[in-house]
Enzyme design. Sequence first.
Site, mmCIF file in Angstrom:
data_model
loop_
_atom_site.group_PDB
_atom_site.id
_atom_site.type_symbol
_atom_site.label_atom_id
_atom_site.label_comp_id
_atom_site.label_asym_id
_atom_site.label_seq_id
_atom_site.Cartn_x
_atom_site.Cartn_y
_atom_site.Cartn_z
ATOM 1 N N GLU A 1 2.446 3.752 -4.174
ATOM 2 C CA GLU A 1 1.887 2.440 -4.509
ATOM 3 C C GLU A 1 2.908 1.624 -5.310
ATOM 4 O O GLU A 1 3.105 0.434 -5.064
ATOM 5 C CB GLU A 1 0.591 2.592 -5.313
ATOM 6 C CG GLU A 1 -0.552 3.253 -4.568
ATOM 7 C CD GLU A 1 -1.263 2.365 -3.559
ATOM 8 O OE1 GLU A 1 -0.868 1.188 -3.381
ATOM 9 O OE2 GLU A 1 -2.226 2.853 -2.939
ATOM 10 N N ASP B 1 -4.254 -2.464 -3.261
ATOM 11 C CA ASP B 1 -5.548 -1.810 -3.433
ATOM 12 C C ASP B 1 -5.479 -0.720 -4.510
ATOM 13 O O ASP B 1 -6.415 0.030 -4.705
ATOM 14 C CB ASP B 1 -6.080 -1.254 -2.111
ATOM 15 C CG ASP B 1 -5.205 -0.167 -1.514
ATOM 16 O OD1 ASP B 1 -4.239 0.289 -2.167
ATOM 17 O OD2 ASP B 1 -5.480 0.234 -0.363
ATOM 18 N N ASP C 1 -1.435 -0.253 5.037
ATOM 19 C CA ASP C 1 -1.931 1.118 5.106
ATOM 20 C C ASP C 1 -1.379 1.817 6.348
ATOM 21 O O ASP C 1 -0.938 2.968 6.274
ATOM 22 C CB ASP C 1 -3.459 1.136 5.114
ATOM 23 C CG ASP C 1 -4.011 2.541 5.205
ATOM 24 O OD1 ASP C 1 -3.823 3.315 4.242
ATOM 25 O OD2 ASP C 1 -4.605 2.884 6.244
ATOM 26 N N ASP D 1 0.853 -1.187 0.000
ATOM 27 C CA ASP D 1 0.000 0.000 0.000
ATOM 28 C C ASP D 1 0.885 1.232 0.000
ATOM 29 O O ASP D 1 2.016 1.206 0.493
ATOM 30 C CB ASP D 1 -0.934 0.025 1.210
ATOM 31 C CG ASP D 1 -2.115 0.977 1.023
ATOM 32 O OD1 ASP D 1 -2.406 1.357 -0.130
ATOM 33 O OD2 ASP D 1 -2.744 1.353 2.023
ATOM 34 N N GLY D 2 0.366 2.301 -0.551
ATOM 35 C CA GLY D 2 1.043 3.583 -0.560
ATOM 36 C C GLY D 2 0.108 4.657 -0.056
ATOM 37 O O GLY D 2 -1.116 4.506 -0.111
ATOM 38 N N HIS E 1 -9.287 -0.434 2.671
ATOM 39 C CA HIS E 1 -10.075 -0.006 3.826
ATOM 40 C C HIS E 1 -11.346 -0.848 3.983
ATOM 41 O O HIS E 1 -12.416 -0.342 4.279
ATOM 42 C CB HIS E 1 -10.414 1.483 3.720
ATOM 43 C CG HIS E 1 -9.211 2.318 3.430
ATOM 44 N ND1 HIS E 1 -8.225 2.567 4.368
ATOM 45 C CD2 HIS E 1 -8.797 2.935 2.291
ATOM 46 C CE1 HIS E 1 -7.281 3.310 3.824
ATOM 47 N NE2 HIS E 1 -7.604 3.542 2.567
#
Length: 158
Positions: free
Chosen positions: A55, A77, A142, A11-12, A132
């Site tokens: 990302e 994501d 995250d 995740d970024g 999320h």
Amino acid sequence: MSNSKVTIFTDGAARGNPDGPGGYGTILQFTDSAGVLHEREYSEGFEKTSNNRMELMAAIVGLEALNRPCTVDLYSDSQYLINAFEKGWLMNWKRNGWRTAGKEPVKNRDLWERLLAAAGPHDVSWHWVKGHDGHPENERCDALATSAADRLKKGYNT
């Protein structure tokens, strides 16, 4: 191709996207020959960046951490990341001299090229996961990414 199987979650995040502090989070999981699950976490912050760059960095770091060819399931994501591979955008950009269908230069070309090099030795399957949404590893990535970005936002070094 090696039979080593690895799962990478990424995740970024960026605060003040596209030119604020940002960070990435990466989790690498593999099971050794004795059946023991190992997990490594990677995270770093950058002063001026974008969410998309973070990302990409998350995926790059996970793949660059591998020291031999592996079969990889990579989860993100980021539709930007996943669709570039799954919908053939990346190969089209390369074929078109790193230009989009609209003839504009591809953003983040430096990271796309680095990602291609990092993925090259491996058999990578790209998977999108809804962000999320309670996915434990995505939530952890995250937290790693936002924590790295927030440390920079508050003036701390990572």
